[in-house]
Motif scaffolding. Sequence first.
Motif, PDB file in Angstrom:
ATOM      1  N   ALA A   5      73.481  94.101 -27.483  1.00  0.00           N
ATOM      2  CA  ALA A   5      72.171  93.663 -26.995  1.00  0.00           C
ATOM      3  C   ALA A   5      72.170  92.238 -26.469  1.00  0.00           C
ATOM      4  CB  ALA A   5      71.133  93.796 -28.108  1.00  0.00           C
ATOM      5  N   GLY A   6      73.342  91.599 -26.329  1.00  0.00           N
ATOM      6  CA  GLY A   6      73.406  90.221 -25.845  1.00  0.00           C
ATOM      7  C   GLY A   6      74.770  89.626 -26.095  1.00  0.00           C
ATOM      8  N   TRP A   7      74.786  88.404 -26.650  1.00  0.00           N
ATOM      9  CA  TRP A   7      76.071  87.757 -26.919  1.00  0.00           C
ATOM     10  C   TRP A   7      75.911  86.701 -28.021  1.00  0.00           C
ATOM     11  CZ3 TRP A   7      76.597  82.431 -25.944  1.00  0.00           C
ATOM     12  CH2 TRP A   7      75.572  81.853 -25.174  1.00  0.00           C
ATOM     13  N   ARG A   8      77.022  86.443 -28.693  1.00  0.00           N
ATOM     14  CA  ARG A   8      77.049  85.449 -29.771  1.00  0.00           C
ATOM     15  C   ARG A   8      77.850  84.224 -29.328  1.00  0.00           C
ATOM     16  NH1 ARG A   8      78.851  89.863 -32.864  1.00  0.00           N
ATOM     17  NH2 ARG A   8      80.884  88.844 -32.941  1.00  0.00           N
ATOM     18  N   TRP A   9      77.385  83.054 -29.781  1.00  0.00           N
ATOM     19  CA  TRP A   9      78.188  81.849 -29.556  1.00  0.00           C
ATOM     20  C   TRP A   9      78.787  81.370 -30.871  1.00  0.00           C
ATOM     21  CZ3 TRP A   9      72.718  80.539 -29.038  1.00  0.00           C
ATOM     22  CH2 TRP A   9      72.237  79.622 -30.006  1.00  0.00           C
ATOM     23  N   ARG A  10      79.927  80.706 -30.743  1.00  0.00           N
ATOM     24  CA  ARG A  10      80.581  80.055 -31.878  1.00  0.00           C
ATOM     25  C   ARG A  10      81.068  78.700 -31.401  1.00  0.00           C
ATOM     26  NH1 ARG A  10      85.527  78.924 -34.063  1.00  0.00           N
ATOM     27  NH2 ARG A  10      85.710  79.058 -36.344  1.00  0.00           N
ATOM     28  N   ILE A  11      80.557  77.628 -32.021  1.00  0.00           N
ATOM     29  CA  ILE A  11      80.851  76.268 -31.583  1.00  0.00           C
ATOM     30  C   ILE A  11      81.358  75.467 -32.776  1.00  0.00           C
ATOM     31  CG2 ILE A  11      79.940  74.191 -30.494  1.00  0.00           C
ATOM     32  CD1 ILE A  11      77.737  75.929 -29.263  1.00  0.00           C
ATOM     33  N   PRO A  12      82.649  75.122 -32.818  1.00  0.00           N
ATOM     34  CA  PRO A  12      83.201  74.404 -33.970  1.00  0.00           C
ATOM     35  C   PRO A  12      82.955  72.893 -33.885  1.00  0.00           C
ATOM     36  CG  PRO A  12      84.951  74.952 -32.429  1.00  0.00           C
ATOM     37  CD  PRO A  12      83.692  75.523 -31.852  1.00  0.00           C
ATOM     38  N   LEU A  13      82.301  72.343 -34.896  1.00  0.00           N
ATOM     39  CA  LEU A  13      82.104  70.903 -35.018  1.00  0.00           C
ATOM     40  C   LEU A  13      82.999  70.387 -36.138  1.00  0.00           C
ATOM     41  CD1 LEU A  13      78.205  70.711 -34.747  1.00  0.00           C
ATOM     42  CD2 LEU A  13      79.904  70.987 -32.928  1.00  0.00           C
ATOM     43  N   GLN A  14      82.952  69.082 -36.369  1.00  0.00           N
ATOM     44  CA  GLN A  14      83.808  68.518 -37.408  1.00  0.00           C
ATOM     45  C   GLN A  14      83.415  69.017 -38.807  1.00  0.00           C
ATOM     46  OE1 GLN A  14      84.817  64.300 -37.315  1.00  0.00           O
ATOM     47  NE2 GLN A  14      84.111  64.175 -35.199  1.00  0.00           N
ATOM     48  N   ALA A  15      82.119  69.057 -39.092  1.00  0.00           N
ATOM     49  CA  ALA A  15      81.676  69.341 -40.454  1.00  0.00           C
ATOM     50  C   ALA A  15      81.162  70.757 -40.643  1.00  0.00           C
ATOM     51  CB  ALA A  15      80.586  68.347 -40.858  1.00  0.00           C
ATOM     52  N   ARG A  16      80.940  71.475 -39.568  1.00  0.00           N
ATOM     53  CA  ARG A  16      80.377  72.820 -39.674  1.00  0.00           C
ATOM     54  C   ARG A  16      80.677  73.578 -38.396  1.00  0.00           C
ATOM     55  NH1 ARG A  16      75.906  72.861 -36.365  1.00  0.00           N
ATOM     56  NH2 ARG A  16      74.803  70.894 -36.028  1.00  0.00           N
ATOM     57  N   THR A  17      80.255  74.827 -38.371  1.00  0.00           N
ATOM     58  CA  THR A  17      80.382  75.650 -37.163  1.00  0.00           C
ATOM     59  C   THR A  17      78.994  76.103 -36.741  1.00  0.00           C
ATOM     60  OG1 THR A  17      82.572  76.449 -37.807  1.00  0.00           O
ATOM     61  CG2 THR A  17      81.383  77.737 -36.169  1.00  0.00           C
ATOM     62  N   GLY A  18      78.673  75.882 -35.488  1.00  0.00           N
ATOM     63  CA  GLY A  18      77.400  76.340 -34.948  1.00  0.00           C
ATOM     64  C   GLY A  18      77.520  77.775 -34.463  1.00  0.00           C
ATOM     65  N   ASN A  19      76.529  78.585 -34.773  1.00  0.00           N
ATOM     66  CA  ASN A  19      76.546  79.994 -34.392  1.00  0.00           C
ATOM     67  C   ASN A  19      75.182  80.390 -33.844  1.00  0.00           C
ATOM     68  OD1 ASN A  19      79.194  80.903 -35.957  1.00  0.00           O
ATOM     69  ND2 ASN A  19      77.970  79.674 -37.377  1.00  0.00           N
ATOM     70  N   GLY A  20      75.187  81.345 -32.956  1.00  0.00           N
ATOM     71  CA  GLY A  20      73.924  81.841 -32.435  1.00  0.00           C
ATOM     72  C   GLY A  20      74.095  83.207 -31.800  1.00  0.00           C
ATOM     73  N   PHE A  21      73.001  83.903 -31.657  1.00  0.00           N
ATOM     74  CA  PHE A  21      72.979  85.214 -31.021  1.00  0.00           C
ATOM     75  C   PHE A  21      71.854  85.203 -29.996  1.00  0.00           C
ATOM     76  CE2 PHE A  21      72.049  90.025 -31.803  1.00  0.00           C
ATOM     77  CZ  PHE A  21      72.634  90.346 -30.588  1.00  0.00           C
ATOM     78  N   VAL A  22      72.205  85.327 -28.737  1.00  0.00           N
ATOM     79  CA  VAL A  22      71.247  85.422 -27.636  1.00  0.00           C
ATOM     80  C   VAL A  22      71.075  86.905 -27.323  1.00  0.00           C
ATOM     81  CG1 VAL A  22      70.790  84.834 -25.228  1.00  0.00           C
ATOM     82  CG2 VAL A  22      71.942  83.176 -26.716  1.00  0.00           C
ATOM     83  N   TYR A  23      69.833  87.389 -27.290  1.00  0.00           N
ATOM     84  CA  TYR A  23      69.640  88.829 -27.155  1.00  0.00           C
ATOM     85  C   TYR A  23      68.351  89.139 -26.391  1.00  0.00           C
ATOM     86  CZ  TYR A  23      66.675  87.971 -31.275  1.00  0.00           C
ATOM     87  OH  TYR A  23      65.738  87.472 -32.143  1.00  0.00           O
ATOM     88  N   CYS A  24      68.245  90.393 -26.013  1.00  0.00           N
ATOM     89  CA  CYS A  24      67.060  90.883 -25.316  1.00  0.00           C
ATOM     90  C   CYS A  24      66.185  91.622 -26.309  1.00  0.00           C
ATOM     91  CB  CYS A  24      67.472  91.805 -24.172  1.00  0.00           C
ATOM     92  SG  CYS A  24      66.066  92.532 -23.285  1.00  0.00           S
ATOM     93  N   SER A  25      64.955  91.171 -26.485  1.00  0.00           N
ATOM     94  CA  SER A  25      64.068  91.753 -27.490  1.00  0.00           C
ATOM     95  C   SER A  25      63.678  93.189 -27.160  1.00  0.00           C
ATOM     96  CB  SER A  25      62.804  90.900 -27.638  1.00  0.00           C
ATOM     97  OG  SER A  25      62.075  90.868 -26.414  1.00  0.00           O
ATOM     98  N   HIS A  26      63.894  93.602 -25.934  1.00  0.00           N
ATOM     99  CA  HIS A  26      63.601  94.992 -25.562  1.00  0.00           C
ATOM    100  C   HIS A  26      64.589  95.959 -26.216  1.00  0.00           C
ATOM    101  CE1 HIS A  26      61.849  98.136 -23.097  1.00  0.00           C
ATOM    102  NE2 HIS A  26      63.047  98.504 -22.680  1.00  0.00           N
ATOM    103  N   TYR A  27      65.785  95.426 -26.542  1.00  0.00           N
ATOM    104  CA  TYR A  27      66.835  96.272 -27.100  1.00  0.00           C
ATOM    105  C   TYR A  27      67.202  95.923 -28.542  1.00  0.00           C
ATOM    106  CZ  TYR A  27      67.470  97.072 -22.092  1.00  0.00           C
ATOM    107  OH  TYR A  27      67.266  97.366 -20.763  1.00  0.00           O
ATOM    108  N   CYS A  28      66.644  94.818 -29.053  1.00  0.00           N
ATOM    109  CA  CYS A  28      67.025  94.378 -30.398  1.00  0.00           C
ATOM    110  C   CYS A  28      65.887  93.560 -30.995  1.00  0.00           C
ATOM    111  CB  CYS A  28      68.303  93.538 -30.316  1.00  0.00           C
ATOM    112  SG  CYS A  28      68.913  92.893 -31.876  1.00  0.00           S
TER     113      CYS A  28
END
Length: 499
Positions: free
Chosen positions: A267-290
Motif C-alpha cells: 500500500a506504499g513504502w517504508r523508509w529507514r534512516i540511520p542516525l547516530q543514536a537511533r534509526t528513523g522509520n516511517g511508512f508512507v501509504y494510501c489511505s484508500h488501500y490501508c
Amino acid sequence: MDPLAIRRIVVVGGGTAGWMAAAALSHMLTGVEIDLVESEAIGTVGVGEATIPHILYFNRLLGIDEAEFIRQTGATFKLGIEFVDWGRIGDRYFHPFGTYGQEMEGLHFHHFWYRQTRLGHALPLDRFSIGAQAAAAGRFQRPDQARPGSPLGTLNYAYQFDAGRYARFLRERAEARGVRRSEGRITTVRRAAETGHVEAVVLEDGRALGGDLFIDCSGFRGLLIDQTLAAGFEDWSHWLPCDRAVARACARVDAPMPYTRATAVAAGWRWRIPLQARTGNGFVYCSHYCDDEAALRSLDAALDGEPLSNPNVLRFKAGLRRKAWDRNVVALGLAAGFLEPLESTSIHLIQSGIARLLTNFPDRCFNQHDIDYYNRRTRIEYEQVRDFIILHYAATTRDDSSLWRHCRTMALPASLAERIAIFRENGRLYRHDNELFSETSWLAVLHGQGIAPKRQHPLAHQLPEQELDRRMAHIARAMDLTVERMPSHQDILDTIAGG
C-alpha cells in the motif's frame, strides 16, 4: 537607508522551515528586524531526517562548521538511497549521489555502458559509482577535488539527522544574530484595506507583530498564504496517491550505514534512516488501500530495534500552492506545497525557496514581475521533482496490489512521458534549467526499475571495442581500489565525536 527598504520580517511558524528561513535571512540581511512566532502547543511535523547534497551549500552559506553540525544534530553521512522492491518484488538498486564512471568522447558514460552491455561483457552499473560501492561497504570519505581523475573527485554526499535538533541548532544561531522568538498561537491576521497585504499577526494574548514581509512556515494549513490570502492549491494526488504517513524511531542495533533505504510494500513504502543514536522509520501509504492501524502494524513489524517514540501519524495531499508568493507573503516548506519524502527533497525545497527569495528580494513596492517570476520558477522546480518521484511509481511491473496496479497504468504528466519515451529510444537524458536531479539520478531509477533504451547514442560506437573494454576495466579497478582504502563510516563519525 532606502525609504522603500524592507525593515521588518515576520516568520510565522518554527520547525525546520521557519528556523532555516530565520537563520538565513538574519545572516544575509543587515538593518532588518526579524521576528519568528511559533506555538509549542501546535508543534511541527518534525520527521524529516534525510537530505540531498545541496544542504552542504546552505550550511556553508551560514558559516556552519560541519563537525559541530554533526555533533549537534546526531547526523550521519548519506551517499544515496537504496530502493527495494520497486520495479518488482525482489529487485534492489541504489540511487547514488555523484556520477557514474566518467564522460568519454564528449558523451555521458552510460551510453558506453549500454553499448558494452549489448556486447555481453559489462560489469553491473554500480561498479562504476564510487557512492554506490562505498555505501554497500559501509565506508565513507569526503570528496577530494585536489586529485584530478580520482573517483573521490566524483563523490558527493548529504546527511541524515534529527530534524528537531537541526531546528534548535539553527534557532541558536538565528537568535544570536538578533532574531526575536515569540511563543503563542496566532488568532487574527490584520490586512491593509487598500492592498490586501498582511500588516500584522495577533497572538491570543493580544500581542501584535507587524511587518513589511511575512514568511509563512505554518505547515500544511498555510495560515497566511491559504487561510488568509486564499492563494489556492493544485492537487497532484491523482499521480501521487499516498496521503498518509506514520513515523516512529527505534533503537539502533548496528553501525549506521551511510545511506537511506526505501522499501516498496503493498500500500506504499517504508523508509529507514540511520542516525547516530537511533534509526528513523516511517511508512508512507494510501489511505484508500490501508487504514492507520494496519499501517502502524506494518511499520512496527519492520522495526530493527525497540520503539523509542510514540507513532506520529501525518495526513497530507501531494500538490502545490497556486501562488507560493502572494502580495507580501512568501510560503516555504509545507505551506508552499508537499511532495512525499521518497527522494528526501523537503528540506531542499525550503532551501531553494529561501535562495530564490534572496535573489528576488523585494522592497516595499513588491514588484509584481518579481513575484510572478518567483512563482514560475517555484512551479517549474516542484513539477520537475514531482515527475522524478512519479517515475518511481510508474516504472514498475508490480501487479500484487491495487496501488501498484493503479500506478503502473496511470496517465503520466506529458513532461515525464516525453522524457521516458526519449530514453527508451536512444538512452538520451536531458537536464533542463539546471534542474535538481541530474542525468545520474534519472539513470539510476530508470535502469534500476527495468527501463532500458533500444539503442544508445550513435557516437558511442566510434570508440573501438578493445579500447572501450580497456577504459571500462580501468574505471572499475580505480573504483575498487579507492573504496578499499576508505575508512568505515563509523570510524569517521567516531573521529568527529572525539574532536
